[in-house]
Scaffold this motif. Structure first.
Motif, PDB file in Angstrom:
ATOM      1  N   PHE A 142       0.899  -1.159   0.000  1.00 33.69           N
ATOM      2  CA  PHE A 142       0.000   0.000   0.000  1.00 33.69           C
ATOM      3  C   PHE A 142       0.938   1.210   0.000  1.00 33.69           C
ATOM      4  CE2 PHE A 142      -3.009   3.127   1.496  1.00 33.69           C
ATOM      5  CZ  PHE A 142      -4.254   2.652   1.109  1.00 33.69           C
ATOM      6  N   VAL A 143       1.230   1.721  -1.224  1.00 34.81           N
ATOM      7  CA  VAL A 143       2.312   2.682  -1.377  1.00 34.81           C
ATOM      8  C   VAL A 143       1.784   4.103  -1.432  1.00 34.81           C
ATOM      9  CG1 VAL A 143       4.320   3.329  -2.769  1.00 34.81           C
ATOM     10  CG2 VAL A 143       3.518   0.958  -2.760  1.00 34.81           C
ATOM     11  N   THR A 184      -0.575  11.316  -2.973  1.00 32.80           N
ATOM     12  CA  THR A 184      -1.238  12.262  -2.078  1.00 32.80           C
ATOM     13  C   THR A 184      -0.241  13.325  -1.633  1.00 32.80           C
ATOM     14  OG1 THR A 184      -2.350  12.505   0.042  1.00 32.80           O
ATOM     15  CG2 THR A 184      -0.776  10.728  -0.114  1.00 32.80           C
ATOM     16  N   HIS A 185      -0.737  14.531  -1.430  1.00 32.19           N
ATOM     17  CA  HIS A 185       0.236  15.431  -0.797  1.00 32.19           C
ATOM     18  C   HIS A 185      -0.042  15.598   0.687  1.00 32.19           C
ATOM     19  CE1 HIS A 185      -2.212  18.353  -3.390  1.00 32.19           C
ATOM     20  NE2 HIS A 185      -2.821  18.277  -2.224  1.00 32.19           N
ATOM     21  N   GLU A 186      -0.977  14.801   1.189  1.00 33.25           N
ATOM     22  CA  GLU A 186      -1.167  14.792   2.651  1.00 33.25           C
ATOM     23  C   GLU A 186      -0.897  13.389   3.160  1.00 33.25           C
ATOM     24  OE1 GLU A 186      -4.467  17.000   4.683  1.00 33.25           O
ATOM     25  OE2 GLU A 186      -4.929  17.445   2.574  1.00 33.25           O
ATOM     26  N   SER A 230      -1.144   7.596   6.429  1.00 28.12           N
ATOM     27  CA  SER A 230      -0.056   7.056   7.261  1.00 28.12           C
ATOM     28  C   SER A 230      -0.471   5.815   8.031  1.00 28.12           C
ATOM     29  CB  SER A 230       0.448   8.136   8.208  1.00 28.12           C
ATOM     30  OG  SER A 230      -0.632   8.581   8.993  1.00 28.12           O
ATOM     31  N   LYS A 231      -1.774   5.752   8.395  1.00 36.34           N
ATOM     32  CA  LYS A 231      -2.251   4.615   9.172  1.00 36.34           C
ATOM     33  C   LYS A 231      -2.112   3.299   8.412  1.00 36.34           C
ATOM     34  CE  LYS A 231      -6.599   4.343  11.266  1.00 36.34           C
ATOM     35  NZ  LYS A 231      -7.848   5.099  11.424  1.00 36.34           N
ATOM     36  N   TYR A 232      -2.234   3.365   7.094  1.00 31.99           N
ATOM     37  CA  TYR A 232      -2.295   2.134   6.301  1.00 31.99           C
ATOM     38  C   TYR A 232      -1.064   1.890   5.425  1.00 31.99           C
ATOM     39  CZ  TYR A 232      -7.108   3.229   7.444  1.00 31.99           C
ATOM     40  OH  TYR A 232      -8.244   3.577   8.092  1.00 31.99           O
ATOM     41  N   ILE A 252      10.797   4.814   1.775  1.00 29.87           N
ATOM     42  CA  ILE A 252      10.917   4.174   3.099  1.00 29.87           C
ATOM     43  C   ILE A 252       9.862   3.091   3.273  1.00 29.87           C
ATOM     44  CG2 ILE A 252      11.157   4.650   5.564  1.00 29.87           C
ATOM     45  CD1 ILE A 252      10.915   7.639   4.822  1.00 29.87           C
ATOM     46  N   LYS A 253      10.325   1.919   3.775  1.00 28.74           N
ATOM     47  CA  LYS A 253       9.373   0.869   4.158  1.00 28.74           C
ATOM     48  C   LYS A 253       8.847   1.218   5.538  1.00 28.74           C
ATOM     49  CE  LYS A 253       9.892  -3.075   1.446  1.00 28.74           C
ATOM     50  NZ  LYS A 253      11.111  -2.927   0.622  1.00 28.74           N
ATOM     51  N   ILE A 254       7.490   1.257   5.656  1.00 31.50           N
ATOM     52  CA  ILE A 254       6.921   1.617   6.944  1.00 31.50           C
ATOM     53  C   ILE A 254       6.452   0.375   7.678  1.00 31.50           C
ATOM     54  CG2 ILE A 254       5.123   2.951   8.087  1.00 31.50           C
ATOM     55  CD1 ILE A 254       5.099   4.766   5.643  1.00 31.50           C
TER      56      ILE A 254
END
Ligand code: ADP
Ligand code: MG
Length: 745
Positions: free
Chosen positions: A35-36, A199-201, A206-208, A224-226
């Motif tokens: 989910f990039v 997205t620019h937000e 960030s949650k997903y 970056i891998k989150i």
């Protein structure tokens, strides 16, 4: 599992005089289950990256691998296929077909993909439920809120069940809450897919997000891998079925009906254009069919509504013959007795003063049956019923209802009541007056069904004419010289012929010739008589003779015998056929006048200029119709052009959802053709209704034959095709991205 991989891929935008960099030397790999989130300033290349990855745009340098397959050799069509089967799209500006309902938007994807038709509905409803729009499923998309639209688009993207979903700022136009819902939904429904969201937000996702890529100036500045993601294995979807022809027809009908106002307006325009064309066309046909046709001089009183049929073998028509003729399409009635119409007799209405002196003689031109008249054709009175009732055209003024007239041949101009009565067909009462200028006397069925009711009097009529003609033209030829002969008083006995020379005149046979010319028959009669000639001559330079009344009468008798043999005793077993219109008459002549029957259509005999006139008129007709056609085309084209421009966005959405350009081209053409055909059917229907229910409509569309309708259908179809092709050129000369960004304006 790796889904997509870029190796030093660059994309440049070439505009008029400069080249700008969309992205350069990008190397990235994407895996199923990821989910990039792609972030970056505006203009940093995020959309470019997404468009390349999804095959919406080409790239110039490097290599992209789709499920490990090289794509540098890909043609537009290969990318189209890839997109269609493998990529679902969600864009910022809700790429939804506004005129469709939510349900139709979702169905669209399933249909274009060729999803099994039985399972479509269930799947569409399930997806709509999944994105929480069950309540709104039959709402027009234009009525939805931004968040709802985006959810509908997600449902549609999911409908295709593609392994990859790309979203370009899907929440860009949404408020905070809707944005969160949409992202959550995207996450929920696409766990087993590769999702790439621009997205620019970043906070919103960030949650997903399992990974964050940041771009700047066309380059990746951060990757970056989150989070960890499930390793998922899928196969690249190869080929699904595309829409078949009926699917396409359904699709085009839906598009037409999706915007009822536009549809009705276009149809209205089409109906007007096609009706105008049809009216002018049929008018030209009418002109061509009737030009150069003349009334036969042999049957001057037989109207347009009647043909005469006899057997070629001279026998009387049998009941079988009559039944067979009656079956002919457009025949109102067959009268076994056609004598009234097989004669050059038209009638005078004769009225008497004090019952004895002739007061008035009003000549009428045609005889007809009242069968084809309606009460509504009557100015006053009613239709004739009894054998002695007639209806007449309003032609002479001063004819009153219920007046009784003697009907005698127009050839008889005699002030003597007895002579008139002897040559008449009887007394008739005028019971109705027809509001037309056809100069016609209409008889009742009761009268016309009588076996040859007029024959004897017709003989008298003819005799009267012959007598009159002979009286005026009796000429005696002797030694190649012509002498006019006059009768002398009752008591004159013998015969004297005065000649201008001293030739001794003997008792010798001389031939007497009379030429009878009436409006109907021209004939030369001759007889030979032995006449005793005198031996005196009188004035110089003028040849005339005087004969006694008895000699004169015997000469007349001889001629009359001849006339009777030749004309009155003509084979009269002839039927007269009442027909609906001139077309039927022409058809009967063409189809019935073959072996058994001889058919006359006296009101429509080709005149000697006919072929030439028809030729000239055809050229004129072609010119008129071409000019009119082009004018109407220009009008329709101008209007359709605007309509099509407003639909550009829809077309790019169709394409992004997976419709082939070729499919859509066919669609546009089909829409135009369907519109034209529906317009044609309605026009023809309306025009026929006018013909049926509007008196004095002045239309001539009954002159349109099957061929004419075929020509009309063909030209209207070609019109649709032509319009369709022109708009295809306009609509599809842009890439999906170009039309998506410029679309909707
Ligand atoms: P982002 O989506 O991050 O805002 P884009 O990918 O749309 O950025 O644009 C990247 C760069 O490419 C920008 O400098 C932009 O001006 C340029 N660009 C994008 N699309 C076109 C185009 N159709 N023609 C010319 N330049 C373009
Ligand atoms: Mg962008």
């Amino acid at each position: 599992m790796e889904a997509l991989r870029l190796e030093r891929v660059s994309k440049y935008y070439q505009s008029e005089n400069n080249v700008s960099v969309g992205m350069k030397h990008i190397s990235l790999a994407f895996h199923m289950g990821e989910f990039v989130a792609v972030t970056g300033e505006s203009g940093s290349g995020k959309s470019t990256l997404l468009n390349v990855l999804s095959g919406l745009d080409k790239y110039e340098e490097g290599e992209m691998f789709i499920f490990s397959e090289e794509t540098s050799h890909y043609q537009i069509k290969d990318f189209e296929n890839y997109r269609r089967e493998n990529v679902g799209f969600v864009f910022q500006n809700y790429n939804i077909i506004d005129s469709y309902t939510v349900y139709q938007n979702v169905m669209l994807a399933l249909e274009l993909q060729g999803y099994p038709s039985r399972e479509r509905k269930e799947r569409a409803l399930k997806l709509i439920d999944q994105v929480g729009l069950t309540k709104q499923k039959h709402q027009k998309s234009s009525k939805l809120s931004g968040g709802q639209k985006q959810r509908a688009v997600i449902a549609r993207a999911l409908a295709k069940d593609t392994p990859i979903i790309v979203c370009d700022e899907p929440t860009g136009n949404l408020d905070q809450t809707s944005a969160e819902q949409v992202i959550e939904l995207l996450h929920d429904v696409s766990k087993d897919k590769l999702v790439i969201i621009v997205t620019h937000e970043f906070d919103q996702v960030s949650k997903y997000a399992t990974r964050r890529i940041k771009m700047s100036d066309g380059e990746v500045v951060e990757d970056i891998k989150i989070k960890a993601y499930d390793n998922i294995t899928v196969n690249k979807v190869e080929k699904t079925k595309s829409l078949n022809f009926f699917g396409l027809i359904k699709f085009s009908l839906r598009n037409l009906l999706a915007q009822p106002k536009r549809f009705v307006f276009m149809l209205f325009l089409m109906i007007i254009a096609i009706s105008v064309f049809t009216v002018v066309y049929s008018n030209q046909i009418f002109g061509l069919r009737t030009t150069g046709l003349e009334q036969s001089s042999t049957y001057p009183s037989v109207p347009n509504s009647r043909v005469l049929v006899e057997r070629r073998d001279g026998n009387a028509l049998t009941q079988t013959d009559i039944d067979q003729i009656a079956e002919f399409n457009g025949v109102s009635k067959v009268y076994a007795y056609g004598a009234l119409f097989y004669n050059d007799t038209s009638f005078n209405l004769i009225s008497f003063f004090n019952g004895t002196e002739v007061m008035d003689m009003m000549g009428y031109r045609y005889n007809d049956s009242a069968l084809n008249l309606n009460t509504s054709d009557l100015e006053s009175g009613r239709l004739p019923e009894a054998a002695d009732e007639i209806v007449v055209s309003r032609y002479w003024w001063g004819i009153e209802l219920n007046e009784t007239f003697l009907l005698a041949s127009t050839r008889v101009w005699d002030w003597n009541k007895e002579t008139l009565e002897a040559s008449s067909i009887g007394y008739f009462k005028v019971v109705g007056i027809v509001n037309n200028d056809l100069q016609t006397i209409y008889f009742s069925e009761a009268f016309l069904d009588q076996p040859y009711p007029t024959t004897p009097s017709l003989d008298l009529t003819l005799k009267a004419q012959v007598k009159e003609t002979i009286e005026n033209n009796l000429k005696l030829t002797y030694n190649d010289q012509d002498f006019y002969v006059y009768q002398n008083g009752e008591n004159f006995s013998g015969f004297d012929l005065f000649m201008d020379n001293n030739t001794p005149l003997l008792e010798i046979p001389v031939s007497i010739e009379v030429t009878i010319t009436s409006q109907s028959l021209t004939t030369m009669l001759s007889t030979t008589k032995t006449i005793r000639l005198g031996n005196e001559f009188s004035s110089e330079g003028f040849n005339y003779g005087v004969i006694s009344v008895s000699v004169f009468n015997s000469i007349i008798e001889d001629f009359l015998e001849e006339v009777e043999e030749e004309y009155v005793t003509l084979p009269s077993p002839i039927a007269s056929v009442s027909i609906e219109n001139q077309l039927v008459g022409t058809r009967i002549v063409n189809q019935l006048d073959v072996e058994t029957y001889k058919v006359y259509y006296p009101a429509n005999i080709p005149g000697f200029l006919q072929e030439f006139l028809v030729f000239i008129l055809s050229i004129v007709a072609v010119i008129i119709l071409t000019i009119l056609g082009l004018f109407l085309y220009a009008v329709i084209h101008a209007v359709t052009k605007n309509m099509m421009n407003s639909r550009k966005k829809d077309f790019s959405i169709f394409r992004s959802v997976g419709a082939h350009e070729s499919t859509l081209s066919v669609l546009v053409i089909l829409e135009q053709i369907l519109l034209s055909i529906i317009g044609l059917v309605l026009s023809v229907f309306i025009l026929n209704m006018i013909v049926l229910f509007v008196p004095d409509h002045g239309l001539t569309i009954e002159y349109m034959g099957v061929t004419d309708y075929l020509i009309l259908v063909l030209s209207i179809t070609l019109l649709g095709l032509w319009l369709g092709l022109r708009f295809n050129k306009r609509v599809f000369h842009q890439t999906v991205i170009q039309s998506l960004t410029s679309g909707g304006e």
